[in-house]
Design an enzyme around this catalytic site. Structure first.
Site: not given
Ligand code: PMP
Length: 384
Positions: A73, A146, A195, A197, A233, A320
Site C-alpha cells: 500500500t 487480487n 508484498s 505477507h 531505521t 483485504c
Molecule cells: N495490491 C494488491 C494487488 C493486493 O492484493 C494488496 C493486498 N490486499 C495490496 C496491493 C496491498 O498490500 P499490503 O497489504 O502489503 O499493503
C-alpha cells in the site's frame, strides 16, 4: 471438539512460512543498528542486504533496485502520488492504487473487462503524441488481479508505450509474485511492487522496485536509508522474514503445477456438484492459485459466513480491508452475467494447501449451494 480450520484465503494473506519465522527469530536477537559501522551494525546490515538479494531474485531485479517499504500500500501510494501531469489507471487496480489515483484531478480510468483494453491505451497514447512536450504520464497496470486472478497484459502495454515520451509504467505484482515467474529487467516497466505477507512472509513489509534507469522522488527524508529514498531505521526482523519468504516462494514456483491442478479440481468438482456454478475468468490467462466462483442463488457475504461456520476461510470481493464484504467494483466492471458479481467468492490456494483442503471445501460447497437452491425454491413457492 475442535476441528482444524481450512485456510483458503492466501490472496488476502498467506500463512507465515517456517523459513520466514526462523529468519525473523534470528534477526530479533541482532542488536545493531544497520547503519552503524561496528560488528553489531554490520551484522544487521548483512541481514538486510541478504534479504534484498532474495527479493530481487524473486522478481528478476538487481538488489540495488529494491527499496523496502512498510508494504505494498505504501509503495503503490508512493508511486501514484509522485507528481504526475497525467495518470492512466486500470479500472481493476487494487485500492492502494485506485484510491490515491481517484484523488488526482488528471486521472483517466482505463477500462478492464475482463482485462485492460489495449486499444484504449493505444488511442490515449496516440492523442497524447499529438501534444507538444507532454508532461510525465504514469500508467498503472497490475500484473494479476487480487479478486479474479486474471493476468493483465503488462508486457503488451510496455510495448505500446515504448516510443511514448515521458512515460512511467508501474505494475503492482503483489498477487503475481511467487505464483508466476517475473522478470523485471525483461519486462521493461519503471517500477513494480511486492508484498511480503502474500508470499508467506510477515505483514507490514514490502518492496518498491525502481529501475536503475529511472528515478522517483524520496518518500521519507531523514537519515538516508534505502538509497536516500525512504529514511528510518529498517525493520530488520520483518525484512529478514520477507527475504526468507521470497527465497522459498522462488523455489516453490516449481510447485505451481500442483497448485493449479488442485484449483482446477476444485472448479471442476464444484460445477459437478452444482451445475449452476459460474467460474469467473475461466479459460483466460490467470494465476494458478485463484478460483473465483459463484452460485447465482446465494449472496457472496452469506456464503463467506456459511463457509466460516463450516471451518473454512474464503473471501468475497476484495476482502483485504477489515469488514469489507460483498461489493466489488472489479467484478461489477467485468460485464458478468446478471447476479454473478454479488454471488462470487474467492478461494485462493497457497504453499501449504493440500488435497484435503479441497475436499473440505467441496463438501461445504455441496451443503452451502444446496441450501441456496432450497431457499430459492421455497421463496418461489410462497410467491406463487
Ligand atoms: N495490491 C494488491 C494487488 C493486493 O492484493 C494488496 C493486498 N490486499 C495490496 C496491493 C496491498 O498490500 P499490503 O497489504 O502489503 O499493503
Amino acid at each position: 471438539m475442535t476441528h482444524a480450520r481450512t485456510y483458503l484465503d492466501h490472496n488476502a494473506s498467506s500463512p507465515l512460512r517456517p523459513e520466514a519465522r526462523a529468519a525473523m527469530l534470528g534477526a530479533l536477537d541482532v542488536v545493531g543498528n544497520p547503519s552503524s559501522v561496528h560488528a553489531e551494525g554490520r551484522q544487521a546490515r548483512a541481514i538486510i542486504e541478504a534479504a534484498r538479494a532474495e527479493v530481487a531474485a524473486l522478481v528478476g531485479a538487481t538488489p540495488g533496485e529494491v527499496i523496502f517499504t512498510s508494504g505494498a500500500t505504501e509503495a503503490n501510494n508512493w508511486v501514484v502520488k509522485s507528481g504526475w501531469d497525467e495518470l492512466l489507471v486500470c479500472s481493476a487496480e487494487h485500492d492502494s492504487v485506485a484510491v490515491p489515483a481517484r484523488g488526482a484531478a488528471n486521472a483517466t480510468l482505463w477500462p478492464s473487462a475482463p482485462t485492460a483494453h489495449l486499444g484504449f491505451l493505444q488511442t490515449h497514447l496516440d492523442m497524447r503524441a499529438k501534444r507538444v512536450a507532454p508532461g510525465p504520464l504514469l500508467i498503472a497496470l497490475q500484473m494479476a488481479n487480487n479478486e479474479t486472478g486474471l493476468l493483465q497484459p503488462v508486457a503488451e502495454a510496455v510495448r505500446l508505450a515504448a516510443d511514448a515520451e515521458n512515460v512511467w509504467l508501474h505494475t503492482d505484482a503483489v498477487q503475481a509474485a511467487g505464483r508466476v515467474p517475473i522478470d523485471f529487467a525483461a519486462l521493461g516497466v519503471q517500477s513494480l511492487v511486492v508484498s511480503s505477507h502474500k508470499i508467506g512472509g510477515p505483514k507490514g513489509v514490502g518492496a518498491l522496485i525502481v529501475s536503475a534507469t529511472a528515478d522517483l522522488p524520496p518518500l521519507i527524508a531523514g537519515g538516508g536509508q534505502e538509497r536516500g529514498k525512504r529514511a528510518g531505521t529498517e525493520n530488520v526482523a520483518a525484512i529478514a522474514g520477507f527475504g526468507a519468504a521470497a527465497k522459498a516462494a522462488a523455489r516453490d514456483l516449481a510447485d505451481m503445477p500442483r497448485i493449479a491442478a488442485m484449483r482446477d479440481r476444485l472448479e471442476r468438482e464444484a460445477k459437478a456438484i452444482n451445475a449452476e456454478t459460474y467460474v469467473v475468468g475461466e479459460g483466460l490467462p490467470r494465476l494458478p492459485n485463484t478460483a473465483c466462483i459463484a452460485d447465482p442463488w446465494r449472496k457472496a457475504e452469506t456464503m463467506v459466513i456459511a463457509f466460516d461456520l463450516a471451518g473454512i476461510a474464503v473471501s468475497s470481493g476484495a476482502a483485504c480491508a477489515s469488514g469489507k464484504v460483498g461489493y466489488s467494483r472489479v467484478l461489477d466492471g467485468m460485464g458478468l452475467p446478471r447476479g454473478i458479481a454479488g454471488s462470487t467468492i474467492r478461494v485462493s490456494l497457497g504453499w501449504n494447501t493440500c488435497e484435503a483442503d479441497i475436499d473440505e471445501f467441496l463438501a461445504a460447497w455441496a451443503a452451502v449451494t444446496a441450501k441456496g437452491r432450497s431457499e430459492a425454491k421455497r421463496a418461489a413457492a410462497m410467491g406463487s
